[in-house]
Design a protein around this motif. Sequence first.
Motif, mmCIF file in Angstrom:
data_model
loop_
_atom_site.group_PDB
_atom_site.id
_atom_site.type_symbol
_atom_site.label_atom_id
_atom_site.label_comp_id
_atom_site.label_asym_id
_atom_site.label_seq_id
_atom_site.Cartn_x
_atom_site.Cartn_y
_atom_site.Cartn_z
ATOM 1 N N VAL A 216 8.949 7.141 -1.706
ATOM 2 C CA VAL A 216 8.987 6.949 -3.151
ATOM 3 C C VAL A 216 7.558 7.014 -3.668
ATOM 4 N N LEU A 217 7.292 7.941 -4.583
ATOM 5 C CA LEU A 217 5.992 8.045 -5.239
ATOM 6 C C LEU A 217 6.150 7.610 -6.687
ATOM 7 N N VAL A 246 8.332 4.922 2.940
ATOM 8 C CA VAL A 246 6.961 4.878 2.413
ATOM 9 C C VAL A 246 6.995 4.742 0.894
ATOM 10 N N LEU A 247 6.184 3.825 0.392
ATOM 11 C CA LEU A 247 6.016 3.619 -1.048
ATOM 12 C C LEU A 247 4.574 3.928 -1.405
ATOM 13 N N ALA A 248 4.365 4.825 -2.375
ATOM 14 C CA ALA A 248 3.018 5.225 -2.787
ATOM 15 C C ALA A 248 2.812 4.892 -4.259
ATOM 16 N N LEU A 249 1.752 4.130 -4.538
ATOM 17 C CA LEU A 249 1.400 3.723 -5.895
ATOM 18 C C LEU A 249 0.073 4.354 -6.302
ATOM 19 N N VAL A 267 -0.378 1.667 4.963
ATOM 20 C CA VAL A 267 -0.618 2.880 5.762
ATOM 21 C C VAL A 267 -2.046 3.328 5.503
ATOM 22 N N VAL A 268 -2.369 3.491 4.219
ATOM 23 C CA VAL A 268 -3.748 3.731 3.788
ATOM 24 C C VAL A 268 -3.945 2.867 2.546
ATOM 25 N N ARG A 272 -3.303 3.199 -1.629
ATOM 26 C CA ARG A 272 -2.097 2.471 -2.041
ATOM 27 C C ARG A 272 -0.816 3.101 -1.478
ATOM 28 N N ILE A 273 -0.880 3.418 -0.193
ATOM 29 C CA ILE A 273 0.300 3.933 0.524
ATOM 30 C C ILE A 273 0.775 2.848 1.477
#
Length: 277
Positions: A216-217, A246-249, A267-268, A272-273
């Motif tokens: 989800v991005l 995975v959630l990416a903000l 994750v990184v 913001r992953i």
Amino acid sequence: MTATDHDRELEGLELDLLLEAVYRRYGYDFRGYAQASLRRRLWRRADLEGLRSLSGLQERILHDPGCMERLLADLSINVTAMFRDPGFHRALRSDVLPELRTHPFVRVWVAGCATGEEVVSVAIALREEGMLDRTRIYATDMDADVLARARTGSFALEKVRDYTRNYISAGGTEAFSAYYAVAGERAVFDPELLRPVVFAQHNLATDGSFNEFNVVLCRNVLIYFGRDLQDRVLRLFDESLPRRGVLALGRKETLRGTAIEDRYEPVVEAERIYRRT
């Protein structure tokens, strides 16, 4: 109470009534948005309509759907670019896609997709990693007009030079110019990039989860929401992600201090992953 305090209280009441009217008449819920930014945008629309109060704007909106459409364009967050924040897209390639490559089928949700620049960026990365033909990308936004623009896969030609630099910095492996054709003042991207994309209206403030996604991005959207609405949206994403999803903000957004923080590992972190544990 001073005159200034009285005016501020009156404006707050007008603002609450206007947002309630928009929600009950049209179904768009802006009641949880960050107040300062929202107030500026509403007053700007009132000025452009030649109105002197938010109550006047409320009356106009209730009786003139065209005014509501203009307001919706004002309130939609459409600031975007292809491969925006190249470091994020580089991290997506190096730290997220390799694990997803082992899946027989991948679902990606780009929430708040605006005019589609990020959708095309993700599609290009997936193609270069040999994954696009077994991926379904769901691109959603509350604004039907920006979704219509996103479906065209075309962007202003004057922006392509910047997009090319972003693409190279993001780890692109091909000639960026091979992905688009020039049509007048527009760069029209290869329709095959959008073949696996489903565009749909979805309001993060009111709508629920509609599928399970591997990624989800939702980048640079939550910063416009108040804390309660942020929490609601994050719970929505949490419901939409399986274990190791995975959630990416955006870079100014974080899971720290939120209700779902303990269910995710970075994750990184700098980009913001996060991954659901």
